[in-house]
Scaffold this motif. Structure first.
Motif, PDB file in Angstrom:
ATOM      1  N   PHE A   1      50.663  54.761  62.605  1.00  0.00           N
ATOM      2  CA  PHE A   1      50.222  54.209  61.452  1.00  0.00           C
ATOM      3  C   PHE A   1      48.988  53.073  61.698  1.00  0.00           C
ATOM      4  O   PHE A   1      48.689  52.339  61.208  1.00  0.00           O
ATOM      5  CB  PHE A   1      51.048  53.097  60.822  1.00  0.00           C
ATOM      6  CG  PHE A   1      52.362  53.668  60.396  1.00  0.00           C
ATOM      7  CD1 PHE A   1      52.390  54.864  59.374  1.00  0.00           C
ATOM      8  CD2 PHE A   1      53.649  53.311  60.812  1.00  0.00           C
ATOM      9  CE1 PHE A   1      53.469  55.241  58.904  1.00  0.00           C
ATOM     10  CE2 PHE A   1      54.712  53.992  60.582  1.00  0.00           C
ATOM     11  CZ  PHE A   1      54.706  55.119  59.188  1.00  0.00           C
ATOM     12  N   PHE A   2      48.103  53.633  62.663  1.00  0.00           N
ATOM     13  CA  PHE A   2      46.514  52.952  63.124  1.00  0.00           C
ATOM     14  C   PHE A   2      45.943  52.916  62.138  1.00  0.00           C
ATOM     15  O   PHE A   2      45.584  53.584  61.193  1.00  0.00           O
ATOM     16  CB  PHE A   2      46.112  53.862  64.234  1.00  0.00           C
ATOM     17  CG  PHE A   2      44.806  53.456  64.823  1.00  0.00           C
ATOM     18  CD1 PHE A   2      45.136  52.511  65.728  1.00  0.00           C
ATOM     19  CD2 PHE A   2      43.622  53.787  64.305  1.00  0.00           C
ATOM     20  CE1 PHE A   2      43.810  51.830  66.232  1.00  0.00           C
ATOM     21  CE2 PHE A   2      42.734  53.210  64.748  1.00  0.00           C
ATOM     22  CZ  PHE A   2      42.645  52.027  65.901  1.00  0.00           C
ATOM     23  N   ARG A   3      45.610  51.383  61.693  1.00  0.00           N
ATOM     24  CA  ARG A   3      44.674  51.046  60.728  1.00  0.00           C
ATOM     25  C   ARG A   3      45.051  51.204  59.391  1.00  0.00           C
ATOM     26  O   ARG A   3      44.371  51.279  58.493  1.00  0.00           O
ATOM     27  CB  ARG A   3      43.397  51.437  61.033  1.00  0.00           C
ATOM     28  CG  ARG A   3      42.795  51.004  62.341  1.00  0.00           C
ATOM     29  CD  ARG A   3      41.284  51.202  62.256  1.00  0.00           C
ATOM     30  NE  ARG A   3      40.887  50.833  63.735  1.00  0.00           N
ATOM     31  CZ  ARG A   3      39.542  50.163  63.892  1.00  0.00           C
ATOM     32  NH1 ARG A   3      38.777  49.900  62.957  1.00  0.00           N
ATOM     33  NH2 ARG A   3      39.184  49.817  65.082  1.00  0.00           N
ATOM     34  N   ALA A   4      46.503  51.485  59.070  1.00  0.00           N
ATOM     35  CA  ALA A   4      46.933  51.688  57.938  1.00  0.00           C
ATOM     36  C   ALA A   4      47.078  50.329  57.005  1.00  0.00           C
ATOM     37  O   ALA A   4      47.112  49.143  57.552  1.00  0.00           O
ATOM     38  CB  ALA A   4      48.253  52.187  57.880  1.00  0.00           C
ATOM     39  N   ASP A   5      46.790  50.374  55.690  1.00  0.00           N
ATOM     40  CA  ASP A   5      47.079  49.196  54.776  1.00  0.00           C
ATOM     41  C   ASP A   5      48.451  49.164  54.102  1.00  0.00           C
ATOM     42  O   ASP A   5      48.536  49.873  53.336  1.00  0.00           O
ATOM     43  CB  ASP A   5      45.719  49.343  53.926  1.00  0.00           C
ATOM     44  CG  ASP A   5      46.065  47.950  52.986  1.00  0.00           C
ATOM     45  OD1 ASP A   5      46.832  46.996  53.348  1.00  0.00           O
ATOM     46  OD2 ASP A   5      45.482  47.698  52.117  1.00  0.00           O
ATOM     47  N   PHE A   6      49.354  48.311  54.753  1.00  0.00           N
ATOM     48  CA  PHE A   6      50.533  48.139  54.380  1.00  0.00           C
ATOM     49  C   PHE A   6      50.948  46.613  53.637  1.00  0.00           C
ATOM     50  O   PHE A   6      52.206  46.326  53.608  1.00  0.00           O
ATOM     51  CB  PHE A   6      51.803  48.423  55.457  1.00  0.00           C
ATOM     52  CG  PHE A   6      51.675  49.889  55.815  1.00  0.00           C
ATOM     53  CD1 PHE A   6      51.627  50.722  54.712  1.00  0.00           C
ATOM     54  CD2 PHE A   6      51.898  49.966  57.158  1.00  0.00           C
ATOM     55  CE1 PHE A   6      51.569  52.010  55.651  1.00  0.00           C
ATOM     56  CE2 PHE A   6      51.878  51.571  57.590  1.00  0.00           C
ATOM     57  CZ  PHE A   6      51.696  52.571  56.646  1.00  0.00           C
ATOM     58  N   SER A   7      50.000  46.095  53.138  1.00  0.00           N
ATOM     59  CA  SER A   7      49.845  44.657  52.413  1.00  0.00           C
ATOM     60  C   SER A   7      50.726  44.894  51.303  1.00  0.00           C
ATOM     61  O   SER A   7      50.893  45.671  50.569  1.00  0.00           O
ATOM     62  CB  SER A   7      48.523  44.052  52.399  1.00  0.00           C
ATOM     63  OG  SER A   7      48.102  45.036  51.284  1.00  0.00           O
TER      64      SER A   7
END
Length: 77
Positions: free
Chosen positions: A41-47
């Motif tokens: 999940f490198f640099r994924a956006d899970f906010s």
């Protein structure tokens, strides 16, 4: 269009035919009980995502945005 969630070794952990983003694909996989162990999940956006009770053992979250995400009961080991 499909979205693949790949493991650190390059193999596919899960493929979604309906998701429009990685975040949606991960949510779908979690709801289906798919193990995302060793996922990349490198640099994924899970906010603000809800990944409670997911299996993320040894997953790579390097640089991922997880602000306000719910990981209650998730497995990281």
């Amino acid at each position: 269009m499909s979205i693949e969630i790949k493991r650190i070794d390059g193999t596919v952990a899960y493929e979604s035919q309906s998701a429009t983003s990685l975040r949606e694909a991960v949510g779908e996989a979690v709801r289906k009980g798919v193990s995302l162990a060793r996922a990349n999940f490198f640099r994924a956006d899970f906010s603000r995502a809800d990944f409670s009770r997911a299996d993320f053992s040894r997953a790579d979250f390097s640089g991922a945005n997880c602000s306000e995400a719910n990981f209650f009961g998730a497995n990281f080991f």
